[in-house]
Design a protein around this motif. Sequence first.
Motif, PDB file in Angstrom:
ATOM      1  N   GLN A  60       0.822  -1.205   0.000  1.00 41.38           N
ATOM      2  CA  GLN A  60       0.000   0.000   0.000  1.00 41.38           C
ATOM      3  C   GLN A  60       0.862   1.264   0.000  1.00 41.38           C
ATOM      4  O   GLN A  60       0.544   2.271  -0.646  1.00 41.38           O
ATOM      5  CB  GLN A  60      -0.940  -0.026   1.200  1.00 41.38           C
ATOM      6  CG  GLN A  60      -1.984  -1.141   1.117  1.00 41.38           C
ATOM      7  CD  GLN A  60      -2.702  -1.364   2.428  1.00 41.38           C
ATOM      8  OE1 GLN A  60      -2.320  -0.779   3.444  1.00 41.38           O
ATOM      9  NE2 GLN A  60      -3.732  -2.207   2.400  1.00 41.38           N
ATOM     10  N   SER A  61       1.958   1.212   0.712  1.00 46.38           N
ATOM     11  CA  SER A  61       2.862   2.377   0.730  1.00 46.38           C
ATOM     12  C   SER A  61       3.452   2.633  -0.643  1.00 46.38           C
ATOM     13  O   SER A  61       3.650   3.792  -1.072  1.00 46.38           O
ATOM     14  CB  SER A  61       3.982   2.141   1.755  1.00 46.38           C
ATOM     15  OG  SER A  61       3.450   2.002   3.043  1.00 46.38           O
ATOM     16  N   LYS A  62       3.748   1.557  -1.396  1.00 43.00           N
ATOM     17  CA  LYS A  62       4.298   1.719  -2.744  1.00 43.00           C
ATOM     18  C   LYS A  62       3.296   2.391  -3.663  1.00 43.00           C
ATOM     19  O   LYS A  62       3.638   3.286  -4.441  1.00 43.00           O
ATOM     20  CB  LYS A  62       4.692   0.352  -3.276  1.00 43.00           C
ATOM     21  CG  LYS A  62       5.367   0.405  -4.638  1.00 43.00           C
ATOM     22  CD  LYS A  62       5.783  -0.986  -5.067  1.00 43.00           C
ATOM     23  CE  LYS A  62       6.460  -0.925  -6.449  1.00 43.00           C
ATOM     24  NZ  LYS A  62       6.866  -2.261  -6.925  1.00 43.00           N
ATOM     25  N   ASN A  63       2.005   1.994  -3.552  1.00 42.26           N
ATOM     26  CA  ASN A  63       0.967   2.630  -4.390  1.00 42.26           C
ATOM     27  C   ASN A  63       0.786   4.092  -4.045  1.00 42.26           C
ATOM     28  O   ASN A  63       0.624   4.950  -4.924  1.00 42.26           O
ATOM     29  CB  ASN A  63      -0.360   1.893  -4.229  1.00 42.26           C
ATOM     30  CG  ASN A  63      -0.320   0.495  -4.837  1.00 42.26           C
ATOM     31  OD1 ASN A  63       0.426   0.252  -5.785  1.00 42.26           O
ATOM     32  ND2 ASN A  63      -1.139  -0.406  -4.305  1.00 42.26           N
ATOM     33  N   VAL A  64       0.813   4.397  -2.746  1.00 42.94           N
ATOM     34  CA  VAL A  64       0.635   5.799  -2.343  1.00 42.94           C
ATOM     35  C   VAL A  64       1.794   6.638  -2.821  1.00 42.94           C
ATOM     36  O   VAL A  64       1.635   7.778  -3.291  1.00 42.94           O
ATOM     37  CB  VAL A  64       0.485   5.887  -0.818  1.00 42.94           C
ATOM     38  CG1 VAL A  64       0.495   7.331  -0.356  1.00 42.94           C
ATOM     39  CG2 VAL A  64      -0.806   5.211  -0.363  1.00 42.94           C
ATOM     40  N   LEU A  70      -4.540   5.266  -2.553  1.00 43.49           N
ATOM     41  CA  LEU A  70      -4.467   4.019  -1.786  1.00 43.49           C
ATOM     42  C   LEU A  70      -5.206   2.944  -2.556  1.00 43.49           C
ATOM     43  O   LEU A  70      -6.428   2.930  -2.644  1.00 43.49           O
ATOM     44  CB  LEU A  70      -5.108   4.208  -0.405  1.00 43.49           C
ATOM     45  CG  LEU A  70      -4.989   3.019   0.544  1.00 43.49           C
ATOM     46  CD1 LEU A  70      -3.531   2.717   0.857  1.00 43.49           C
ATOM     47  CD2 LEU A  70      -5.758   3.308   1.844  1.00 43.49           C
ATOM     48  N   GLN A  71      -4.430   2.082  -3.194  1.00 45.46           N
ATOM     49  CA  GLN A  71      -5.018   1.005  -3.982  1.00 45.46           C
ATOM     50  C   GLN A  71      -4.420  -0.326  -3.535  1.00 45.46           C
ATOM     51  O   GLN A  71      -3.540  -0.381  -2.684  1.00 45.46           O
ATOM     52  CB  GLN A  71      -4.746   1.236  -5.473  1.00 45.46           C
ATOM     53  CG  GLN A  71      -5.368   2.520  -6.024  1.00 45.46           C
ATOM     54  CD  GLN A  71      -5.024   2.731  -7.490  1.00 45.46           C
ATOM     55  OE1 GLN A  71      -4.278   1.954  -8.080  1.00 45.46           O
ATOM     56  NE2 GLN A  71      -5.594   3.783  -8.088  1.00 45.46           N
ATOM     57  N   LYS A 142       6.479   8.789   2.190  1.00 46.85           N
ATOM     58  CA  LYS A 142       7.498   9.685   1.674  1.00 46.85           C
ATOM     59  C   LYS A 142       7.489  10.900   2.586  1.00 46.85           C
ATOM     60  O   LYS A 142       6.570  11.070   3.401  1.00 46.85           O
ATOM     61  CB  LYS A 142       7.241  10.044   0.220  1.00 46.85           C
ATOM     62  CG  LYS A 142       5.915  10.735  -0.042  1.00 46.85           C
ATOM     63  CD  LYS A 142       5.725  10.978  -1.519  1.00 46.85           C
ATOM     64  CE  LYS A 142       4.382  11.680  -1.780  1.00 46.85           C
ATOM     65  NZ  LYS A 142       4.189  11.934  -3.241  1.00 46.85           N
ATOM     66  N   PRO A 143       8.448  11.754   2.483  1.00 48.69           N
ATOM     67  CA  PRO A 143       8.477  12.885   3.406  1.00 48.69           C
ATOM     68  C   PRO A 143       7.188  13.676   3.382  1.00 48.69           C
ATOM     69  O   PRO A 143       6.704  14.082   2.323  1.00 48.69           O
ATOM     70  CB  PRO A 143       9.664  13.726   2.913  1.00 48.69           C
ATOM     71  CG  PRO A 143      10.559  12.727   2.242  1.00 48.69           C
ATOM     72  CD  PRO A 143       9.642  11.724   1.610  1.00 48.69           C
ATOM     73  N   GLY A 144       6.591  13.799   4.587  1.00 54.81           N
ATOM     74  CA  GLY A 144       5.373  14.577   4.730  1.00 54.81           C
ATOM     75  C   GLY A 144       4.110  13.790   4.505  1.00 54.81           C
ATOM     76  O   GLY A 144       3.018  14.345   4.661  1.00 54.81           O
ATOM     77  N   LEU A 147       1.017   6.957   6.148  1.00 62.36           N
ATOM     78  CA  LEU A 147      -0.036   5.966   5.948  1.00 62.36           C
ATOM     79  C   LEU A 147      -0.310   5.271   7.278  1.00 62.36           C
ATOM     80  O   LEU A 147       0.609   4.779   7.944  1.00 62.36           O
ATOM     81  CB  LEU A 147       0.389   4.932   4.900  1.00 62.36           C
ATOM     82  CG  LEU A 147      -0.538   3.715   4.760  1.00 62.36           C
ATOM     83  CD1 LEU A 147      -1.929   4.154   4.274  1.00 62.36           C
ATOM     84  CD2 LEU A 147       0.069   2.675   3.823  1.00 62.36           C
ATOM     85  N   ILE A 148      -1.577   5.215   7.633  1.00 64.87           N
ATOM     86  CA  ILE A 148      -1.991   4.569   8.877  1.00 64.87           C
ATOM     87  C   ILE A 148      -3.002   3.486   8.535  1.00 64.87           C
ATOM     88  O   ILE A 148      -3.983   3.748   7.838  1.00 64.87           O
ATOM     89  CB  ILE A 148      -2.607   5.568   9.864  1.00 64.87           C
ATOM     90  CG1 ILE A 148      -1.573   6.631  10.251  1.00 64.87           C
ATOM     91  CG2 ILE A 148      -3.116   4.835  11.109  1.00 64.87           C
ATOM     92  CD1 ILE A 148      -2.102   7.680  11.176  1.00 64.87           C
ATOM     93  N   SER A 149      -2.728   2.274   9.031  1.00 70.22           N
ATOM     94  CA  SER A 149      -3.639   1.141   8.844  1.00 70.22           C
ATOM     95  C   SER A 149      -4.126   0.686  10.212  1.00 70.22           C
ATOM     96  O   SER A 149      -3.360   0.672  11.197  1.00 70.22           O
ATOM     97  CB  SER A 149      -2.937  -0.021   8.132  1.00 70.22           C
ATOM     98  OG  SER A 149      -2.468   0.369   6.859  1.00 70.22           O
TER      99      SER A 149
END
Length: 489
Positions: A60-64, A70-71, A142-144, A147-149
């Motif tokens: 999910q972090s890679k998609n964001v 968020l995909q 990434k900076p700034g 992502l929260i799950s």
Amino acid sequence: MIGRIPRGYRGLRLGTRLALGLGALALVVFAVVGTALTTYMRDYLSHQLDDQLGLAQVAQSKNVAETGTLQGKKYWGWYYAVYDVSGGRAVLRKPEEAGDLPQDVAPFASLALAQAGTDSELVRTADLTGDGAYRLRACEVKPGVILISGAPMGDIDDTVRRLITVQVIAFGLALLALVVFGRRMLKRGLNPLSDMAHTAHGIASHDLTESAARLPLRADKRGGGPEVEELRTAFNTMLEHIDDSLAVRAEAEQRLRRFVADASHELRTPLMSVRGYADLFQYAAANAPEERDKHLARLRAEAARMGVLLDDLLLLARLDAAEVDAPLRMQDTDLVELVDEAAAAFRASHPQRPLEVTSGPPSLKLRLDPHRIRQVLDNLLTNAAVHTPAGTPVSMAVEVAGDQAVVRVADAGPGIPAADQERVFDRFYRVDKARSRDRGGSGLGLPVAGSLVRAHGGTIELRSEPGSAVFTVSLPVGSRALSSGPGRL
């Protein structure tokens, strides 16, 4: 009061109290084990959920980071939120789906601001209003951008509750079985103690010599084990010792009663004689002066006889008591000379009695009390003179046998019946019950001789048959005995 034992508990039987104590201990153990197991299971499931959150956030972090959206794969019931934290504020991006965010997003925002100030990934547990407990994990895409799950912990709580329920049921049944079967086993193992208690109660109203007053020794394993067998053996040994002690005490009391009765009987005769001769002396002093000296002599003779009897009784009492100042004055003495002196005195007092003395060594020095050993020899010779017909030969012999000095006094009289041989050393015992006290003595000569010999560490024995009686006195020689070739007195 804390630590005080309830009265009802004190009134329970030992087996029940042990079973309850075992149950209480088991309950504590079960509580500790259950708590540790539950804590471990909760921590294990939480770590698994954290790992699952971490794996899900990798894709999910890679998609964001690449698309800004968020995909990818989403788990049912999970929540996802993306925050921009540049400028010191947490700005929530619009979610792709309405179900990605909970109604209560305050914990998400606070975790996003906390993550912005650190390089490590943060994991927290938070109660979301209307949704319950959730496990939240934050990572910096990434900076700034944060992502929260959030994954629900309801399954973990359900699993833990079911585990606690199973533990309570299982431990409860195990505790019940432990108390019930443990009480039975303890009762079975404590049966020997009940037998001991029953035997102890029976002793109060039964004779110790009865077979019921002993505990049977069991060879099987149902008797309580080796410890209980040792206790049972010790209990039987104690009963035997008590039985023996009571028997010895009863015998001693019986002997004391007989002794007191005999002593009273023996002392009554000289006392009556003294009283009679005193009355006669008083009468003679007033009416027949020529008879006064004769009555006075008889009065003195009876008083002297009573004095000898009392001296013998006192000597026996002191020897029995084993007093520190026992009437023995030990010194180096020649036993052969003592025998010679006793023989000379016997010949002077009994000139019609043939006496033969034989000595192996001409000199035999021992550590003894010469006065008391001479008394022993005189008593044995007097016994031979009193209890045999006039003219009966008497003999004495001295020899060394190993580490013992032996003196034998024998006579050729009628002998002593076998039934009386074991009692001749009893006090006031007479073989001939019809013999008068003037001829037969007081019955203390042989008891005094036996006590004096034993006080010297020696022994005295009687061997008799029709036509002979032999008294054998054995005294320890020690290293002070001097002996040489045979001789004759």
